[in-house]
Design a protein around this motif. Structure first.
Motif, PDB file in Angstrom:
ATOM      1  N   LEU A   1      11.274  -2.159  10.247  1.00 33.51           N
ATOM      2  CA  LEU A   1      11.226  -1.287   8.987  1.00 33.51           C
ATOM      3  C   LEU A   1       9.849  -1.065   8.351  1.00 33.51           C
ATOM      4  O   LEU A   1      10.033  -0.169   7.822  1.00 33.51           O
ATOM      5  N   LEU A   2       8.599  -2.104   8.735  1.00 31.99           N
ATOM      6  CA  LEU A   2       7.767  -1.518   8.608  1.00 31.99           C
ATOM      7  C   LEU A   2       7.374   0.016   9.614  1.00 31.99           C
ATOM      8  O   LEU A   2       6.465   0.976   8.597  1.00 31.99           O
ATOM      9  N   GLN A   3       7.453  -0.136  10.099  1.00 32.90           N
ATOM     10  CA  GLN A   3       7.224   0.891  11.297  1.00 32.90           C
ATOM     11  C   GLN A   3       8.172   2.112  10.786  1.00 32.90           C
ATOM     12  O   GLN A   3       7.469   3.807  11.293  1.00 32.90           O
ATOM     13  N   ASP A   4       8.911   2.462  10.465  1.00 34.71           N
ATOM     14  CA  ASP A   4       9.922   3.310  10.417  1.00 34.71           C
ATOM     15  C   ASP A   4       9.795   3.313   8.924  1.00 34.71           C
ATOM     16  O   ASP A   4       9.946   5.163   8.681  1.00 34.71           O
ATOM     17  N   SER A   5       8.507   3.318   8.110  1.00 29.86           N
ATOM     18  CA  SER A   5       9.124   3.368   6.456  1.00 29.86           C
ATOM     19  C   SER A   5       7.717   4.131   6.667  1.00 29.86           C
ATOM     20  O   SER A   5       6.682   4.732   5.655  1.00 29.86           O
ATOM     21  N   LYS A   6       6.535   4.161   7.859  1.00 25.03           N
ATOM     22  CA  LYS A   6       5.427   5.080   7.994  1.00 25.03           C
ATOM     23  C   LYS A   6       5.227   6.007   7.441  1.00 25.03           C
ATOM     24  O   LYS A   6       6.464   7.093   8.688  1.00 25.03           O
ATOM     25  N   ASN A   7       4.396   7.010   6.797  1.00 24.43           N
ATOM     26  CA  ASN A   7       4.854   8.482   6.530  1.00 24.43           C
ATOM     27  C   ASN A   7       5.818   8.977   5.765  1.00 24.43           C
ATOM     28  O   ASN A   7       6.536   9.923   5.716  1.00 24.43           O
ATOM     29  N   ARG A   8       7.254   8.269   5.597  1.00 24.26           N
ATOM     30  CA  ARG A   8       8.155   8.199   4.740  1.00 24.26           C
ATOM     31  C   ARG A   8       7.504   8.368   3.061  1.00 24.26           C
ATOM     32  O   ARG A   8       7.272   7.466   2.756  1.00 24.26           O
ATOM     33  N   LEU A   9       8.268   9.021   2.569  1.00 25.44           N
ATOM     34  CA  LEU A   9       8.588   9.149   1.295  1.00 25.44           C
ATOM     35  C   LEU A   9       9.359   9.446   0.546  1.00 25.44           C
ATOM     36  O   LEU A   9      10.596   9.979   0.247  1.00 25.44           O
ATOM     37  N   LEU A  10       8.959   8.561  -0.902  1.00 23.12           N
ATOM     38  CA  LEU A  10      10.637   8.500  -1.796  1.00 23.12           C
ATOM     39  C   LEU A  10      10.187   9.719  -2.425  1.00 23.12           C
ATOM     40  O   LEU A  10       9.598  10.861  -3.292  1.00 23.12           O
ATOM     41  N   ASP A  11      11.602  10.210  -2.800  1.00 29.18           N
ATOM     42  CA  ASP A  11      11.968  11.203  -3.620  1.00 29.18           C
ATOM     43  C   ASP A  11      11.854  11.073  -5.342  1.00 29.18           C
ATOM     44  O   ASP A  11      12.606  10.666  -5.793  1.00 29.18           O
ATOM     45  N   MET A  12      10.395  10.989  -5.994  1.00 28.23           N
ATOM     46  CA  MET A  12       9.691  10.372  -6.759  1.00 28.23           C
ATOM     47  C   MET A  12      11.051  11.452  -8.284  1.00 28.23           C
ATOM     48  O   MET A  12      11.081  11.226  -9.407  1.00 28.23           O
TER      49      MET A  12
ATOM     50  N   ASP B   1      10.459  -6.157  -2.081  1.00 27.41           N
ATOM     51  CA  ASP B   1      10.338  -5.251  -2.985  1.00 27.41           C
ATOM     52  C   ASP B   1       9.305  -4.294  -2.646  1.00 27.41           C
ATOM     53  O   ASP B   1       9.098  -4.112  -1.542  1.00 27.41           O
ATOM     54  N   LEU B   2       9.641  -2.972  -3.249  1.00 25.81           N
ATOM     55  CA  LEU B   2       8.088  -1.561  -2.908  1.00 25.81           C
ATOM     56  C   LEU B   2       7.115  -1.401  -3.930  1.00 25.81           C
ATOM     57  O   LEU B   2       7.210  -1.657  -4.830  1.00 25.81           O
ATOM     58  N   GLU B   3       6.207  -1.742  -3.076  1.00 26.50           N
ATOM     59  CA  GLU B   3       4.693  -0.782  -4.102  1.00 26.50           C
ATOM     60  C   GLU B   3       4.747   0.518  -3.713  1.00 26.50           C
ATOM     61  O   GLU B   3       4.681   1.237  -3.260  1.00 26.50           O
ATOM     62  N   VAL B   4       5.267   1.705  -4.832  1.00 29.30           N
ATOM     63  CA  VAL B   4       4.907   3.283  -4.835  1.00 29.30           C
ATOM     64  C   VAL B   4       3.592   3.575  -5.587  1.00 29.30           C
ATOM     65  O   VAL B   4       3.380   3.044  -6.897  1.00 29.30           O
ATOM     66  N   LYS B   5       3.426   4.547  -4.656  1.00 30.30           N
ATOM     67  CA  LYS B   5       2.312   5.483  -5.274  1.00 30.30           C
ATOM     68  C   LYS B   5       2.743   6.478  -6.088  1.00 30.30           C
ATOM     69  O   LYS B   5       3.788   6.789  -6.174  1.00 30.30           O
ATOM     70  N   HIS B   6       1.758   7.914  -6.613  1.00 33.39           N
ATOM     71  CA  HIS B   6       2.029   8.761  -7.706  1.00 33.39           C
ATOM     72  C   HIS B   6       3.209  10.145  -6.294  1.00 33.39           C
ATOM     73  O   HIS B   6       4.003  10.594  -6.908  1.00 33.39           O
ATOM     74  N   ASP B   7       1.607   9.511  -4.966  1.00 32.17           N
ATOM     75  CA  ASP B   7       2.920  10.930  -4.005  1.00 32.17           C
ATOM     76  C   ASP B   7       3.910  10.450  -3.096  1.00 32.17           C
ATOM     77  O   ASP B   7       4.771  11.058  -2.826  1.00 32.17           O
ATOM     78  N   GLY B   8       4.849   9.448  -3.832  1.00 28.26           N
ATOM     79  CA  GLY B   8       5.823   8.792  -3.261  1.00 28.26           C
ATOM     80  C   GLY B   8       5.563   8.131  -2.327  1.00 28.26           C
ATOM     81  O   GLY B   8       6.942   7.286  -1.445  1.00 28.26           O
ATOM     82  N   ARG B   9       4.494   7.742  -1.540  1.00 25.76           N
ATOM     83  CA  ARG B   9       4.597   6.563  -0.789  1.00 25.76           C
ATOM     84  C   ARG B   9       4.130   5.077  -1.203  1.00 25.76           C
ATOM     85  O   ARG B   9       4.267   5.220  -2.169  1.00 25.76           O
ATOM     86  N   TYR B  10       5.040   4.399  -0.313  1.00 27.41           N
ATOM     87  CA  TYR B  10       5.701   3.393  -0.480  1.00 27.41           C
ATOM     88  C   TYR B  10       5.266   2.031   0.398  1.00 27.41           C
ATOM     89  O   TYR B  10       4.594   2.646   1.506  1.00 27.41           O
TER      90      TYR B  10
END
Length: 472
Positions: free
Chosen positions: A126-137, A221-230
């Motif tokens: 899951l860590l690998q798959d989450s790299k460079n993925r963005l949340l839809d803010m 839990d997710l730690e979310v940045k301004h640009d949607g990176r988590y």
């Protein structure tokens, strides 16, 4: 009923761990389901977890979904039975009347979950798959979570049933009242009224649970940045959203109102109890009739975990959202919590003429109910055995000794006269809160066993006991 069974299950198999009991059969919990952690009022309260109708892929940008690697293993074969038996009598003799009341309540919760399975997400994948993925803010769910400064995570593992199973609850309540009322005036015949009444209520409810029902789950839990990176919070549940402004690197997370440090030492216990002194003093200053009614109503609520939780949630909304809407409270729970709310309302009305206070009666009651709601089911059962005024006075002395505000332990004839079942209940209550309790003749001593492992449990127990003692 289902929530009571899952909570007992988690308290037995994972006390103080990461598993979260499912509260309702209507909650659809799958791997990667998004769950919101709701902010609580007191820092020592566990967050409330609210499952949503979305999973992680629903709130990601892009058209390529994350396909997690799943593993399924045998977890445990589990069956449990929990029961309470409470009975009591009261005799009262007045000038012209005699009243005798007798009551007996018993309840039994039996659940047969059978062989359970554990489904897990491969976190490294899951860590690998989450790299460079963005949340839809701009997603409505993220907007609402961010606005309320809440934390959210995704389900990384769950405990599920592998076969049909059942939960059975049996409740028996019986009350009997006999009385004689005599009216006698000079030069008039004597009038005598005799009354015998009895009330009984039995219920036997069976709930059939299908295969693949989630009983408990764990989050990451997710730690979310301004640009949607988590980022996935691997070592702790400290997720949240990045904050604008000078403290941009800090995260908005689930915190409490008073307090804030998580040091479980004696100095921390002493400091927090001192910070809450005004709450206890306000309760102790109530009229004797109000204190007695509140103690009776709150003690009755400890027999019904669901009703206690309903009152805690209602007081939460009243304090945090300034709303006392009882629309979400079931009729059965309304009947249980209404006596406490009526006493609170009357006490607030009587104290309106008093000078301005640093805390409100609502906040003081919320403090006690919140502490009781944090106790385990076994601890509540033990507390009910120890809820008489005389025993509460002894336990208040033990709280003082535990917190360092009293040098000598509790001692006296009252301690030596404690019945074995009451002493056993006290020891169980203290032990479940990380505190040892020993009686030697007419002396009783309390001590936190292992401070680091105890966490906030001694503080929560002390708040509950001191709060109840304030109503004696």
């Amino acid at each position: 009923m289902f929530a009571k069974a899952t909570r007992n299950f988690v308290e037995e198999v994972d006390p103080g761990g990461l598993l979260i009991p499912v509260r309702s059969l209507n909650d659809s919990i799958a791997l990667l389901t998004v769950v919101v952690s709701q902010k609580r009022f007191w820092f020592w309260q566990k967050p409330k977890h609210l499952p949503t109708d979305f999973n992680l892929n629903d709130i990601l940008t892009g058209d390529t979904p994350i396909t997690p690697v799943l593993t399924e293993t045998d977890f445990i074969k589990y069956n449990g039975t929990y029961g309470d038996n409470i009975q009591g009598t009261m005799d009262a003799t007045f000038i012209h009347s005699n009243v005798n009341m007798e009551g007996k309540d018993s309840s039994k919760l039996q659940f047969s979950f059978g062989s359970l399975k554990k489904d897990e997400v491969d976190v490294r994948r899951l860590l690998q798959d989450s790299k460079n993925r963005l949340l839809d803010m701009s997603h409505c769910l993220i907007q609402q979570i961010k606005k309320k400064r809440q934390v959210f995570g995704v389900v990384k593992e769950r405990i599920v049933t592998s076969q049909p199973c059942s939960v059975i609850e049996e409740v028996q309540q019986a009350e009997q009242c006999t009385g004689t009322l005599s009216l006698c005036e000079p030069k008039s015949p004597k009038v005598s009224l005799k009354d015998n009444g009895s009330l009984s209520k039995d219920s036997n409810v069976t709930m059939e649970i299908p295969t693949n029902t989630t009983l408990a789950y764990a989050l990451i839990d997710l730690e979310v940045k301004h640009d949607g990176r988590y980022e996935l919070c691997l070592m702790s549940n400290k997720g949240g959203f990045e904050v604008d402004g000078p403290t941009q690197k800090s995260l908005m997370s689930v915190t409490g109102a008073p307090g804030g440090q998580n040091n479980p030492g004696v100095s921390h216990l002493t400091r927090e109890l001192e910070n809450l002194r005004a709450h206890f003093q306000l309760l102790a200053a109530l009229p004797a009739s109000s204190r007695s009614s509140l103690l009776k109503g709150i003690t009755a609520l400890t027999q019904d975990r669901a009703a206690l939780g309903a009152l805690q949630s209602l007081l939460d909304r009243t304090l945090l959202e300034k709303s006392a809407n009882m629309a979400d409270v079931s009729e059965a729970h309304k009947r249980s919590i209404q006596p406490v709310l009526e006493v609170l309302k009357e006490a607030e009305r009587l104290s309106e003429a008093q000078t301005e206070r640093s805390v409100s009666l609502l906040s003081a009651l919320h403090l006690i109910i919140s502490a009781l709601d944090e106790l385990t089911c076994d601890s509540l059962a033990a507390l009910r055995v120890c809820s008489s005024p005389d025993v509460l006075k002894i336990m208040e002395l033990l709280v003082q000794h535990l917190s360092g505000s009293r040098e000598s332990p509790a001692s006296g004839a009252e301690v030596s006269a404690l019945p074995e079942d009451v002493l056993s209940g006290m020891q169980h209550l203290f032990a479940s809160s990380g505190v040892s309790l020993q009686r030697d003749g007419d002396t009783a001593r309390s001590q936190i066993k292992q401070m680091q492992q105890a966490g906030n449990r001694p503080l929560i127990m002390c708040i509950a006991l001191r709060g109840l003692h304030s109503l004696v």
